[in-house]
Scaffold this motif. Structure first.
Motif, PDB file in Angstrom:
ATOM      1  N   SER A 190       3.857  26.782 -14.676  1.00  0.00           N
ATOM      2  CA  SER A 190       3.866  28.006 -13.885  1.00  0.00           C
ATOM      3  C   SER A 190       3.561  27.757 -12.414  1.00  0.00           C
ATOM      4  CB  SER A 190       2.843  28.997 -14.461  1.00  0.00           C
ATOM      5  OG  SER A 190       1.538  28.433 -14.448  1.00  0.00           O
ATOM      6  N   SER A 191       3.024  26.590 -12.090  1.00  0.00           N
ATOM      7  CA  SER A 191       2.770  26.234 -10.690  1.00  0.00           C
ATOM      8  C   SER A 191       4.004  25.676 -10.003  1.00  0.00           C
ATOM      9  CB  SER A 191       1.632  25.204 -10.606  1.00  0.00           C
ATOM     10  OG  SER A 191       0.426  25.734 -11.122  1.00  0.00           O
ATOM     11  N   GLY A 192       5.077  25.489 -10.755  1.00  0.00           N
ATOM     12  CA  GLY A 192       6.315  24.974 -10.175  1.00  0.00           C
ATOM     13  C   GLY A 192       6.388  23.461 -10.137  1.00  0.00           C
ATOM     14  N   ARG A 193       5.442  22.790 -10.817  1.00  0.00           N
ATOM     15  CA  ARG A 193       5.503  21.329 -10.850  1.00  0.00           C
ATOM     16  C   ARG A 193       6.743  20.880 -11.627  1.00  0.00           C
ATOM     17  NH1 ARG A 193      -0.177  22.049 -12.169  1.00  0.00           N
ATOM     18  NH2 ARG A 193      -1.439  21.692 -10.311  1.00  0.00           N
ATOM     19  N   ARG A 194       7.199  19.682 -11.299  1.00  0.00           N
ATOM     20  CA  ARG A 194       8.455  19.197 -11.850  1.00  0.00           C
ATOM     21  C   ARG A 194       8.273  17.907 -12.629  1.00  0.00           C
ATOM     22  NH1 ARG A 194      10.194  21.285  -6.682  1.00  0.00           N
ATOM     23  NH2 ARG A 194      12.128  22.506  -6.892  1.00  0.00           N
ATOM     24  N   ILE A 227       0.866  -1.179   0.000  1.00  0.00           N
ATOM     25  CA  ILE A 227       0.000   0.000   0.000  1.00  0.00           C
ATOM     26  C   ILE A 227       0.904   1.229   0.000  1.00  0.00           C
ATOM     27  CG2 ILE A 227      -1.843   1.238   1.158  1.00  0.00           C
ATOM     28  CD1 ILE A 227      -2.672  -1.560   0.291  1.00  0.00           C
ATOM     29  N   ALA A 228       0.746   2.103  -0.989  1.00  0.00           N
ATOM     30  CA  ALA A 228       1.563   3.308  -1.109  1.00  0.00           C
ATOM     31  C   ALA A 228       0.697   4.533  -0.838  1.00  0.00           C
ATOM     32  CB  ALA A 228       2.169   3.399  -2.509  1.00  0.00           C
ATOM     33  N   VAL A 229       1.099   5.347   0.115  1.00  0.00           N
ATOM     34  CA  VAL A 229       0.294   6.509   0.514  1.00  0.00           C
ATOM     35  C   VAL A 229       1.116   7.777   0.327  1.00  0.00           C
ATOM     36  CG1 VAL A 229      -1.105   7.576   2.320  1.00  0.00           C
ATOM     37  CG2 VAL A 229      -0.888   5.075   2.233  1.00  0.00           C
ATOM     38  N   MET A 230       0.525   8.762  -0.354  1.00  0.00           N
ATOM     39  CA  MET A 230       1.149  10.083  -0.484  1.00  0.00           C
ATOM     40  C   MET A 230       0.957  10.853   0.813  1.00  0.00           C
ATOM     41  SD  MET A 230       2.648  10.556  -3.348  1.00  0.00           S
ATOM     42  CE  MET A 230       3.050  12.158  -2.721  1.00  0.00           C
ATOM     43  N   VAL A 231       2.043  11.137   1.517  1.00  0.00           N
ATOM     44  CA  VAL A 231       1.978  11.797   2.815  1.00  0.00           C
ATOM     45  C   VAL A 231       2.515  13.221   2.694  1.00  0.00           C
ATOM     46  CG1 VAL A 231       2.698  11.712   5.229  1.00  0.00           C
ATOM     47  CG2 VAL A 231       2.199   9.583   4.010  1.00  0.00           C
ATOM     48  N   ASN A 232       1.737  14.143   3.187  1.00  0.00           N
ATOM     49  CA  ASN A 232       2.058  15.566   3.199  1.00  0.00           C
ATOM     50  C   ASN A 232       3.273  15.819   4.096  1.00  0.00           C
ATOM     51  OD1 ASN A 232       1.903  18.392   3.420  1.00  0.00           O
ATOM     52  ND2 ASN A 232      -0.322  18.404   3.590  1.00  0.00           N
ATOM     53  N   HIS A 255      -4.769  12.209  -2.311  1.00  0.00           N
ATOM     54  CA  HIS A 255      -5.925  13.115  -2.219  1.00  0.00           C
ATOM     55  C   HIS A 255      -5.651  14.291  -3.151  1.00  0.00           C
ATOM     56  CE1 HIS A 255      -9.386  14.687   0.464  1.00  0.00           C
ATOM     57  NE2 HIS A 255      -9.389  15.296  -0.710  1.00  0.00           N
ATOM     58  N   GLY A 256      -6.155  14.156  -4.374  1.00  0.00           N
ATOM     59  CA  GLY A 256      -5.901  15.151  -5.407  1.00  0.00           C
ATOM     60  C   GLY A 256      -4.850  14.654  -6.386  1.00  0.00           C
ATOM     61  N   TRP A 257      -4.655  15.445  -7.472  1.00  0.00           N
ATOM     62  CA  TRP A 257      -3.682  15.052  -8.489  1.00  0.00           C
ATOM     63  C   TRP A 257      -3.324  16.230  -9.377  1.00  0.00           C
ATOM     64  CZ3 TRP A 257      -7.378  10.744 -10.655  1.00  0.00           C
ATOM     65  CH2 TRP A 257      -8.610  11.309 -11.015  1.00  0.00           C
ATOM     66  N   SER A 258      -2.140  16.151  -9.958  1.00  0.00           N
ATOM     67  CA  SER A 258      -1.727  17.091 -10.995  1.00  0.00           C
ATOM     68  C   SER A 258      -2.309  16.620 -12.315  1.00  0.00           C
ATOM     69  CB  SER A 258      -0.200  17.129 -11.086  1.00  0.00           C
ATOM     70  OG  SER A 258       0.293  15.885 -11.557  1.00  0.00           O
ATOM     71  N   PRO A 259      -2.299  17.460 -13.367  1.00  0.00           N
ATOM     72  CA  PRO A 259      -2.807  17.002 -14.675  1.00  0.00           C
ATOM     73  C   PRO A 259      -2.110  15.742 -15.174  1.00  0.00           C
ATOM     74  CG  PRO A 259      -2.568  19.387 -14.672  1.00  0.00           C
ATOM     75  CD  PRO A 259      -1.959  18.899 -13.398  1.00  0.00           C
ATOM     76  N   SER A 280      -1.763  15.239  -2.575  1.00  0.00           N
ATOM     77  CA  SER A 280      -2.106  14.936  -3.968  1.00  0.00           C
ATOM     78  C   SER A 280      -0.966  14.249  -4.724  1.00  0.00           C
ATOM     79  CB  SER A 280      -2.520  16.213  -4.699  1.00  0.00           C
ATOM     80  OG  SER A 280      -1.495  17.180  -4.652  1.00  0.00           O
ATOM     81  N   ALA A 281      -1.355  13.610  -5.814  1.00  0.00           N
ATOM     82  CA  ALA A 281      -0.451  12.777  -6.612  1.00  0.00           C
ATOM     83  C   ALA A 281       0.358  13.607  -7.603  1.00  0.00           C
ATOM     84  CB  ALA A 281      -1.264  11.731  -7.371  1.00  0.00           C
ATOM     85  N   ARG A 282       1.551  13.109  -7.901  1.00  0.00           N
ATOM     86  CA  ARG A 282       2.370  13.572  -9.011  1.00  0.00           C
ATOM     87  C   ARG A 282       2.802  12.342  -9.795  1.00  0.00           C
ATOM     88  NH1 ARG A 282       0.144  17.214  -7.329  1.00  0.00           N
ATOM     89  NH2 ARG A 282       0.900  19.255  -6.626  1.00  0.00           N
ATOM     90  N   ASP A 283       3.099  12.528 -11.068  1.00  0.00           N
ATOM     91  CA  ASP A 283       3.362  11.372 -11.919  1.00  0.00           C
ATOM     92  C   ASP A 283       4.554  10.544 -11.450  1.00  0.00           C
ATOM     93  OD1 ASP A 283       4.838  13.675 -12.601  1.00  0.00           O
ATOM     94  OD2 ASP A 283       5.197  12.980 -14.638  1.00  0.00           O
ATOM     95  N   TYR A 284       5.629  11.193 -10.957  1.00  0.00           N
ATOM     96  CA  TYR A 284       6.812  10.420 -10.588  1.00  0.00           C
ATOM     97  C   TYR A 284       6.599   9.626  -9.311  1.00  0.00           C
ATOM     98  CZ  TYR A 284       7.612  15.151  -8.610  1.00  0.00           C
ATOM     99  OH  TYR A 284       7.468  16.380  -8.011  1.00  0.00           O
ATOM    100  N   TYR A 285       5.723  10.085  -8.414  1.00  0.00           N
ATOM    101  CA  TYR A 285       5.388   9.263  -7.249  1.00  0.00           C
ATOM    102  C   TYR A 285       4.618   8.017  -7.689  1.00  0.00           C
ATOM    103  CZ  TYR A 285       6.363  13.552  -4.542  1.00  0.00           C
ATOM    104  OH  TYR A 285       6.930  14.676  -4.001  1.00  0.00           O
ATOM    105  N   ILE A 286       3.749   8.180  -8.678  1.00  0.00           N
ATOM    106  CA  ILE A 286       2.997   7.025  -9.190  1.00  0.00           C
ATOM    107  C   ILE A 286       3.967   6.016  -9.808  1.00  0.00           C
ATOM    108  CG2 ILE A 286       1.212   6.271 -10.797  1.00  0.00           C
ATOM    109  CD1 ILE A 286       0.034   9.128 -10.574  1.00  0.00           C
ATOM    110  N   GLU A 287       4.963   6.508 -10.545  1.00  0.00           N
ATOM    111  CA  GLU A 287       5.955   5.614 -11.128  1.00  0.00           C
ATOM    112  C   GLU A 287       6.679   4.811 -10.049  1.00  0.00           C
ATOM    113  OE1 GLU A 287       8.497   8.171 -13.324  1.00  0.00           O
ATOM    114  OE2 GLU A 287       7.010   8.632 -14.877  1.00  0.00           O
TER     115      GLU A 287
END
Length: 319
Positions: A256-260, A48-53, A118-122, A99-106
């Protein structure tokens, strides 16, 4: 909480590895695939993988002390987020969830994990909606599977229990049993330069600085953020770690949001800290997992828990 606490003592699982006899009498002792520690009963629970703030307003978090592996990677700005992987043990609850980012999902996919966010980037939205990853997103379960706590403000107040993760998995038809390929573990003692204290300076701002201190009597590293020891919000148990892997990967800001975007595929240089010793390594992405290598051969982890810090440049790592 925890700023004045000095390396809180806590029960530590015996990190001694289980050696397979060289005779025909093969030991039947099972070990957990992501910690190498002895296990009783089944060892095939799905990861189980959890995105933790990890925003300063989200600290201290709940449930990190139970994670087998934690990836710490920059999100936007100089704030990292934590991808906590659970397989050998599970806390009652975990959070705050972010919220999720693509590289965490990878990274999660490298363990065929059920991904919780909880949430996601495009980019993350497109990946998750493609159907290649099983996931639970608090956007669709806010107030049901995910609960908001009153002592923190949004977006730093979303939590989920592992009972609700199981409930959500059942509702979605996700399996919670899996065959998990084990990590490589070592039976010898690491050799190298002494490094009892590690500093990772994600920026000059104190809240973005991480420190690990090695406690020989505990055979563990204790973790600190902004000078405060990382402990569990609910139990006050400290985070205790047997392996700290720091790798450098190319980072690029993409909007422009600073996403990487972060290159977690090409490999590169890094440091592996074990038993108060540092070894320079090369890292490779092996079927989605970040693993240390030396002279083309894998370097085993010490049995126990592992934190992996991804940095844009090894120059921000000091010991």
């Amino acid at each position: 909480m925890g700023g004045c606490m000095h390396e809180v003592k806590a029960p530590q699982p015996n990190p001694s590895p289980v050696e397979t006899p060289k005779h025909q009498n093969i030991s039947t002792q099972q070990v957990f695939p992501l910690t190498g520690l002895p296990a009783e009963g089944a060892v095939n629970h799905r990861v189980i993988a959890v995105m933790v703030n990890n925003h300063p307003k989200a600290r201290p978090q709940s449930g990190l002390q139970k994670a087998d592996i934690v990836y710490e990677v920059l999100a936007e700005g100089d704030i990292t987020r934590l991808l906590a992987l659970y397989q050998s043990e599970f806390p009652k609850k975990v959070g705050p969830v972010r919220s999720a980012r693509d590289y965490y999902i990878e990274l999660s996919n490298g363990y065929h994990a059920l991904y919780v966010c909880h949430g996601w980037s495009p980019e993350a939205k497109a990946m998750l909606e493609s159907g290649t990853t099983d996931y639970l997103n608090g956007l669709f379960y806010d107030g049901t599977l995910f609960k908001r706590v009153s002592f923190r403000t949004a977006p730093h107040n979303s939590y989920i229990t592992f009972a609700n993760i199981k409930k959500g998995a059942a509702e979605k038809g996700y399996l919670l049993q899996d065959h998990i390929d084990p990590l490589p573990f070592r039976i010898d003692a690491p050799k190298g330069e002494q490094a009892d204290k590690i500093d990772i300076i994600y920026s000059h701002r104190g809240y973005a600085q991480v420190q690990y201190k090695y406690a020989p009597d505990q055979k563990s590293y204790f973790r600190y953020s902004a000078g405060e020891q990382t402990i569990d919000y609910d139990t006050h148990d400290p985070i205790q770690i047997q392996n700290v892997l720091v790798i450098a990967a190319k980072h690029n800001v993409i909007d422009s949001s600073g996403r990487r975007s972060i290159d977690l595929v090409s490999g590169g240089s890094g440091y592996l800290f074990q038993n108060g010793i540092v070894k320079q390594i090369e890292w490779e992405n092996v079927n989605g997992r970040i693993l240390p290598y030396e002279n083309g051969a894998p370097v085993g982890f010490m049995p126990g828990k592992t934190w992996i810090n991804v940095v844009p440049d090894l120059n921000i790592v000091k010991w």
